[in-house]
Motif scaffolding. Structure first.
Motif, PDB file in Angstrom:
ATOM      1  N   ILE A 197       0.920  -1.131  -0.186  1.00  0.00           N
ATOM      2  CA  ILE A 197      -0.264  -0.121   0.015  1.00  0.00           C
ATOM      3  C   ILE A 197       0.977   1.430  -0.125  1.00  0.00           C
ATOM      4  O   ILE A 197       1.623   1.288   1.111  1.00  0.00           O
ATOM      5  CB  ILE A 197      -1.016  -0.119   1.259  1.00  0.00           C
ATOM      6  N   VAL A 198       0.933   1.868  -1.038  1.00  0.00           N
ATOM      7  CA  VAL A 198       1.770   2.988  -1.304  1.00  0.00           C
ATOM      8  C   VAL A 198       1.135   4.394  -1.250  1.00  0.00           C
ATOM      9  O   VAL A 198       0.042   4.719  -2.031  1.00  0.00           O
ATOM     10  CB  VAL A 198       2.522   3.041  -2.649  1.00  0.00           C
ATOM     11  N   ASP A 199       1.753   5.316  -0.619  1.00  0.00           N
ATOM     12  CA  ASP A 199       1.022   6.609  -0.300  1.00  0.00           C
ATOM     13  C   ASP A 199       0.897   7.205  -1.846  1.00  0.00           C
ATOM     14  O   ASP A 199       1.803   7.236  -2.455  1.00  0.00           O
ATOM     15  CB  ASP A 199       1.962   7.450   0.603  1.00  0.00           C
ATOM     16  N   ARG A 200      -0.360   8.045  -1.983  1.00  0.00           N
ATOM     17  CA  ARG A 200      -0.446   8.476  -3.250  1.00  0.00           C
ATOM     18  C   ARG A 200       0.760   9.771  -3.607  1.00  0.00           C
ATOM     19  O   ARG A 200       0.657  10.028  -4.818  1.00  0.00           O
ATOM     20  CB  ARG A 200      -1.661   9.053  -3.462  1.00  0.00           C
ATOM     21  N   GLY A 201       1.146  10.323  -2.502  1.00  0.00           N
ATOM     22  CA  GLY A 201       1.871  11.324  -2.727  1.00  0.00           C
ATOM     23  C   GLY A 201       3.349  11.060  -3.507  1.00  0.00           C
ATOM     24  O   GLY A 201       4.244  11.795  -3.843  1.00  0.00           O
ATOM     25  N   ILE A 202       3.563   9.594  -3.019  1.00  0.00           N
ATOM     26  CA  ILE A 202       4.950   9.129  -3.504  1.00  0.00           C
ATOM     27  C   ILE A 202       4.807   8.180  -4.589  1.00  0.00           C
ATOM     28  O   ILE A 202       5.876   7.623  -5.073  1.00  0.00           O
ATOM     29  CB  ILE A 202       5.912   8.682  -2.265  1.00  0.00           C
ATOM     30  N   TYR A 203       3.815   7.766  -4.957  1.00  0.00           N
ATOM     31  CA  TYR A 203       3.600   6.504  -5.817  1.00  0.00           C
ATOM     32  C   TYR A 203       4.384   6.634  -7.032  1.00  0.00           C
ATOM     33  O   TYR A 203       5.115   5.835  -7.364  1.00  0.00           O
ATOM     34  CB  TYR A 203       2.067   6.187  -5.898  1.00  0.00           C
ATOM     35  N   ALA A 204       4.044   7.678  -8.018  1.00  0.00           N
ATOM     36  CA  ALA A 204       4.852   7.601  -9.121  1.00  0.00           C
ATOM     37  C   ALA A 204       6.220   7.739  -8.954  1.00  0.00           C
ATOM     38  O   ALA A 204       7.033   7.197  -9.716  1.00  0.00           O
ATOM     39  CB  ALA A 204       4.291   8.877  -9.738  1.00  0.00           C
TER      40      ALA A 204
ATOM     41  N   GLU B 263      -0.702  -1.295  -4.543  1.00  0.00           N
ATOM     42  CA  GLU B 263      -2.248  -0.461  -4.414  1.00  0.00           C
ATOM     43  C   GLU B 263      -1.777   1.153  -3.957  1.00  0.00           C
ATOM     44  O   GLU B 263      -1.040   1.187  -3.109  1.00  0.00           O
ATOM     45  CB  GLU B 263      -2.881  -0.832  -3.555  1.00  0.00           C
ATOM     46  N   GLN B 264      -2.294   2.260  -4.617  1.00  0.00           N
ATOM     47  CA  GLN B 264      -2.116   3.489  -4.331  1.00  0.00           C
ATOM     48  C   GLN B 264      -3.152   3.917  -3.155  1.00  0.00           C
ATOM     49  O   GLN B 264      -4.237   3.141  -3.114  1.00  0.00           O
ATOM     50  CB  GLN B 264      -2.498   4.475  -5.419  1.00  0.00           C
ATOM     51  N   HIS B 265      -2.579   4.344  -2.080  1.00  0.00           N
ATOM     52  CA  HIS B 265      -3.483   4.719  -0.914  1.00  0.00           C
ATOM     53  C   HIS B 265      -4.406   5.681  -1.338  1.00  0.00           C
ATOM     54  O   HIS B 265      -4.243   6.785  -2.143  1.00  0.00           O
ATOM     55  CB  HIS B 265      -2.698   4.926   0.196  1.00  0.00           C
ATOM     56  N   GLY B 266      -5.704   5.978  -0.874  1.00  0.00           N
ATOM     57  CA  GLY B 266      -6.701   6.718  -1.252  1.00  0.00           C
ATOM     58  C   GLY B 266      -6.467   8.097  -0.687  1.00  0.00           C
ATOM     59  O   GLY B 266      -7.155   9.082  -1.056  1.00  0.00           O
ATOM     60  N   GLY B 267      -5.761   8.279   0.568  1.00  0.00           N
ATOM     61  CA  GLY B 267      -5.519   9.724   1.212  1.00  0.00           C
ATOM     62  C   GLY B 267      -5.857   9.523   2.639  1.00  0.00           C
ATOM     63  O   GLY B 267      -5.073  10.261   3.401  1.00  0.00           O
TER      64      GLY B 267
END
Length: 364
Positions: free
Chosen positions: A44-51, A70-74
């Motif tokens: 589960i990867v923080d959406r702020g660092i995913y890319a 999976e990208q975390h929803g926030g």
């Protein structure tokens, strides 16, 4: 001691993550560390660092049989936990890994607990003591705190890559210092009041030693660590502050206890104006309020105030977006902080909404 007296004796305790590893470049070890617990992993990867980090994460985990990314929803909400639980079930995972900031990590811990599998926590910022704890703060959809989910065990592994943390915005490191700042003062309140820690027993003396070490490390290395972070360098000062923010603070609060500073944080979260501010920024103001509630010596209060100013932590409600608050706003904060069963009652003196309102009024 008789058997009866032994049963009635005060039980003391402390809790820790299974293992803690810290150092620049440690993300590369994620796959081999995860393999100790299983071959099927939900990341589960923080959406702020995913890319930015997804390919490095894939490379680190190429030894594993199956990874679900999976990208975390926030936010760490019940809905987000339920969404990720379903993915974990469908993939029949052995391990849940959370990578990112506190809300992502708390979500990963909650998902792992619900699925009865191992948990690995990889913080990419040092903004709070969430990584080591057996606690997940659950939020409402509007951003307010719903409740604290106390888990039966801590993460199996906390893996801290200080090179990643050094590349994060310095504001996160400062916020972590704000969260860690509360550790000693809240643990000391619990020691004086004989309050129980978050897992329901009295803290062992090691808890106060850790909490004191946390405070002293902040005062000694905080300013230098901030400068190293601004230069994106994982130097000695930054390493020490990351240890304080994540490990010492996490062990200190869980084993020693929490009190007014975090209760006032919960109250501050009730006001929409504070929602763009970080957990540790609000906790730092909670520490200043707590010290006023405790009627701490002026020298103690001033030391904390000066530290906050030196590293850029808020010292007033206005610095958290609450400009010129009216009586109703102060009371809203205080009533949430003082609701029945709240941790503010771990303080070693009587608590009232009116007393909290009066203190908040001095911190405009």
């Amino acid at each position: 001691m008789s058997v009866g007296n032994a049963v009635n004796a005060t039980i003391q305790g402390a809790r820790f993550p299974g293992r803690y590893l810290q150092g620049a470049g440690s993300l590369a070890r994620l796959g081999e560390e995860a393999a100790l617990f299983g071959q099927r992993v939900l990341l589960i990867v923080d959406r702020g660092i995913y890319a930015r980090y997804v390919e490095r994460i894939r490379a680190a985990c190429q030894n594993l049989d199956h990874i679900a990314l999976e990208q975390h929803g926030g936010d760490c909400t019940e809905a987000e936990i339920a969404r990720l639980r379903q993915i974990a079930r469908d993939a029949d995972v052995d391990v849940v890994v959370g990578l990112g900031g506190g809300k992502t990590l708390d979500t990963a811990k909650a998902v792992a607990w619900h699925q009865s599998c191992a948990s690995i926590i990889v913080p990419t910022i040092a903004a709070s003591d969430a990584p080591c704890s057996a606690l997940a703060v659950i939020y409402n959809p509007d951003g307010s705190v719903a409740y604290d989910l106390f888990l039966p065990r801590n993460p199996d592994l906390v893996l801290v890559d200080t090179a990643l943390i050094a590349q994060a915005p310095p504001r996160f490191l400062v916020a972590g210092m704000g969260d860690a700042l509360a550790t000693f003062y809240e643990a000391e309140a619990c020691r004086l009041s004989h309050a129980k820690n978050p897992f329901g027993v009295h803290g062992l003396p090691v808890a106060w030693a850790l909490a004191r070490q946390c405070r002293d490390t902040l005062f000694e290395f905080g300013a230098a660590a901030l400068e190293q972070c601004r230069q994106q360098q994982a130097g000695e000062a930054l390493e020490r502050i990351v240890e304080a923010n994540i490990l010492l603070s996490g062990l200190g609060f869980e084993s020693g206890g929490v009190a007014a500073a975090h209760a006032i944080h919960h109250g501050l979260c009730e006001l929409h104006a504070t929602h763009d501010y970080l957990h540790g920024e609000k906790v730092a103001l909670g520490v200043l309020a707590e010290l006023r509630l405790q009627q701490a010596p002026e020298a103690v209060w001033q030391q904390v105030f000066d530290f906050c100013q030196r590293v850029g932590l808020p010292t007033s409600l206005a610095q958290l977006g609450i400009t010129d608050p009216d009586e109703a706003q102060l009371r809203q904060i205080a009533e949430r902080a003082c609701r029945q069963g709240e941790i503010i009652y771990n303080e070693p003196f009587p608590i009232s909404v009116e007393r909290v309102v009066a203190v908040l009024d001095t911190l405009r």
